[in-house]
Scaffold this active site. Structure first.
Site: not given
Length: 347
Positions: A137, A252
């Site tokens: 990710c 993130h």
């Protein structure tokens, strides 16, 4: 409705349909109008019988150990590494192409590791393994930016610090962060019994994601190096990383230092980044603008800010990026791989 009778549309399965990434996959199938002939929702035995809606139709969740993969053309796997290691071979043996969202097959030489905006050509043929791996990710948004920089100036080195959200561990991570935060506020002198994050992530940052390796780096940090090299086709690319878990529910962030082979002009750099597919540069108009996980308004784009060329080394620059790890970092990349497979008639 994206369920169609067209025989060219694939029959699909989502393994791990009840998890955070599985839920996001379902949302994106609806949002993007991904056409399918049939859909099966699959998970562990404990989730079997749960009803989930896709395009307004209710579908029962089936147990993976009882599912017949010969009934599908394409299977998305987002149920964890051990589940992928156990059940992906069964799916490919039955003839399905698998898009796997775990580490299980990423470095397998017979398995392409794909970010469509970077190396979609890998999807021109059916992989020998029957599997297409979805990258980490944090790797996905990074390589999407590195691609443009490499093409214009060449990349010597990237130094990355990640700030990764609790949703990286799915629903259990999100729930524990919320519960631990409430407990810390209500009972500040007590220790919350952390399970997903040790020590507790509430009002804390943890400079460790995944297990430690003998090198002192973590597996998460090693993933970003190995995966960036494979995706970009640059086996000697130098990427070094510190991966940190932060008390953010979702999204993130990364602080990225990139050294190039050529002198970089900031104005040109901003235009190169802004010209990349599905990238928004927030300080294109004002250098004081920047994205954060709480303020980005489009989870389907990589958000960039704080673009700064080093005045003491004009071959190096900093940038800050934010990407939704459940979409950009997982489900959206998987759906875009599937869209490319259909477009290229690879299934």
């Amino acid at each position: 409705m994206t369920r169609v009778s067209d025989p060219s549309a694939p029959r699909i399965a989502i393994v791990g349909a009840t998890g955070a990434v599985g839920n996001t996959l379902i949302d994106l199938i609806e949002k993007r109008g991904f056409r399918y002939r049939d859909i099966h929702l699959v998970a562990s035995a404990r989730s079997a019988g749960t009803e989930l809606n896709v395009d307004g139709e209710s579908h029962p969740v089936r147990a993976v150990d009882e599912f017949d993969f010969s009934t599908v053309d394409l299977a998305f796997f987002s149920a964890g590494t051990e589940a992928s290691r156990q059940w992906v071979p069964r799916a490919t043996a039955a003839g399905a192409v698998v898009i796997d969202n775990t580490i299980a097959y990423r470095m397998d030489p017979d398995t392409p590791l794909v970010v469509p905006q970077v190396n979609a050509h890998e999807l021109d043929r059916r992989p020998r393994s029957g599997v297409i791996a979805n990258p980490n990710c944090s790797t996905i948004p990074l390589v999407r930016l590195l691609k443009g920089v490499e093409q214009r100036w060449g990349v010597r080195q990237a130094v990355v610090s990640t700030y990764q959200a609790a949703s990286g561990l799915g629903h259990p991570g999100i729930d524990e962060l919320k519960d631990a935060s409430r407990a810390a506020l209500d009972h500040p002198d007590e220790t919350y019994p952390a399970k997903e994050f040790t020590p507790s992530l509430a009002f804390n940052v943890i400079p460790k994601i995944d297990r430690f390796l003998d090198s002192g780096f973590t597996l998460e940090e090693q993933k970003m190096l190995q995966e960036s090299r494979k995706i970009l086709g640059l086996p000697h690319l130098d990427v070094t990383t510190t991966c940190v878990r932060v008390p953010v529910v979702n999204g993130h962030s990364e602080a990225v230092w990139i050294e190039t082979h050529g002198v970089v002009d900031r104005t040109e750099l901003v235009e190169v980044l802004a010209g990349l597919p599905e990238v928004t540069v927030h300080d294109r108009e004002s250098r004081h603008a920047f994205p954060t996980p709480a303020t980005v308004d489009d989870p389907d784009r990589v958000h960039v800010g704080r673009v700064r060329v080093n005045p003491n080394n004009p071959r190096a620059f900093w940038l800050w990026l934010v990407a939704d790890n459940l979409t950009i970092g997982a489900a959206l990349n998987a759906i875009q791989i599937a869209e490319e497979l259909v477009e290229r008639r690879t299934l």
